[in-house]
Design an enzyme around this catalytic site. Sequence first.
Site, mmCIF file in Angstrom:
data_model
loop_
_atom_site.group_PDB
_atom_site.id
_atom_site.type_symbol
_atom_site.label_atom_id
_atom_site.label_comp_id
_atom_site.label_asym_id
_atom_site.label_seq_id
_atom_site.Cartn_x
_atom_site.Cartn_y
_atom_site.Cartn_z
ATOM 1 N N GLY A 85 0.858 -1.178 0.000
ATOM 2 C CA GLY A 85 0.000 0.000 0.000
ATOM 3 C C GLY A 85 0.891 1.224 0.000
ATOM 4 O O GLY A 85 1.881 1.278 -0.729
ATOM 5 N N SER A 117 5.834 -5.202 -1.227
ATOM 6 C CA SER A 117 5.819 -3.796 -1.611
ATOM 7 C C SER A 117 6.152 -2.899 -0.419
ATOM 8 O O SER A 117 7.297 -2.862 0.020
ATOM 9 C CB SER A 117 4.460 -3.457 -2.238
ATOM 10 O OG SER A 117 4.466 -2.178 -2.820
ATOM 11 N N ALA A 118 5.182 -2.195 0.145
ATOM 12 C CA ALA A 118 5.453 -1.336 1.298
ATOM 13 C C ALA A 118 6.024 -2.140 2.455
ATOM 14 O O ALA A 118 6.904 -1.664 3.192
ATOM 15 C CB ALA A 118 4.174 -0.618 1.733
ATOM 16 N N HIS A 154 8.693 -3.256 -7.298
ATOM 17 C CA HIS A 154 8.011 -2.928 -8.564
ATOM 18 C C HIS A 154 8.976 -2.275 -9.546
ATOM 19 O O HIS A 154 8.560 -1.445 -10.358
ATOM 20 C CB HIS A 154 6.826 -1.984 -8.334
ATOM 21 C CG HIS A 154 5.860 -2.407 -7.283
ATOM 22 N ND1 HIS A 154 4.955 -3.425 -7.463
ATOM 23 C CD2 HIS A 154 5.657 -1.938 -6.017
ATOM 24 C CE1 HIS A 154 4.225 -3.561 -6.356
ATOM 25 N NE2 HIS A 154 4.638 -2.685 -5.468
ATOM 26 N N GLU A 189 8.696 -7.000 -10.731
ATOM 27 C CA GLU A 189 7.453 -7.695 -10.435
ATOM 28 C C GLU A 189 7.662 -9.206 -10.570
ATOM 29 O O GLU A 189 8.263 -9.682 -11.537
ATOM 30 C CB GLU A 189 6.357 -7.269 -11.408
ATOM 31 C CG GLU A 189 6.011 -5.789 -11.358
ATOM 32 C CD GLU A 189 4.973 -5.492 -10.303
ATOM 33 O OE1 GLU A 189 3.777 -5.616 -10.587
ATOM 34 O OE2 GLU A 189 5.383 -5.130 -9.180
#
Length: 240
Positions: A85, A117-118, A154, A189
């Site tokens: 997020g 991700s985060a 990413h 990714e």
Amino acid sequence: MNLLLLSNSTNHGRRRFEHVQDELTSFYGQCEVLFVPYALADHDAYTEAVGDAFARSGVTVRGLHTAPDPLAALAATEAVFVGGGNTFRLLRALQRGGLLAALRAAVERGARYGGASAGTNLACPTIRTTNDMPIVQPDGFEALGLIDFQINPHYLDAPPDSTHMGETRAQRIAEFLEENDVPVLGLREGAWLRADGVTTVLHGRDAVLFRRGREAEEIAAGTDLAPLMAEPPDQCISDG
């Protein structure tokens, strides 16, 4: 220390975490996972979605936000997963809840740490290589420091025929390295890292390693990054 650091939670055309379904089973086993949902605004919906996805790997999930005493929950847990997020929102929530040190302590005593991700950004020394917009202002950028290098989740290669005149991801990382002497791994990714305190192995697909004073280096899946991160820089760049 046992870490599972994903670039992303969803690959194009596949369900959430489908590309690492077996990896989640292998990493978490029979542990109940304490899920940290603070990178998104709707904690209940996020926890439900991740719980459904993890269930396909035979892993149960409980939201940290539902614990009567989050500090006690972190002190007792065997496994955590920090969802993706907005990294700035995630870090600020942990700071304001007094949870950042407790999360670090949990991992240091043996709790398994997973992130996407985060959540992967959070495992780094700082969050300064996130791609996210600073929608809130945290009390500093220091993160968990579970690894001694930065990750750019990413990571995108610039299309050779692109007419976009803004900075590429590689250029932004080069700017970071002008001000900071710490390696940055561009995690594409579908790629992830497994680290155990001795080895840090790249899985899924290749990645790009950026180091100050060196050319960017393609890293093949299956590579142990630990020896590369321990190498001294080729040259020193003075701050003054």
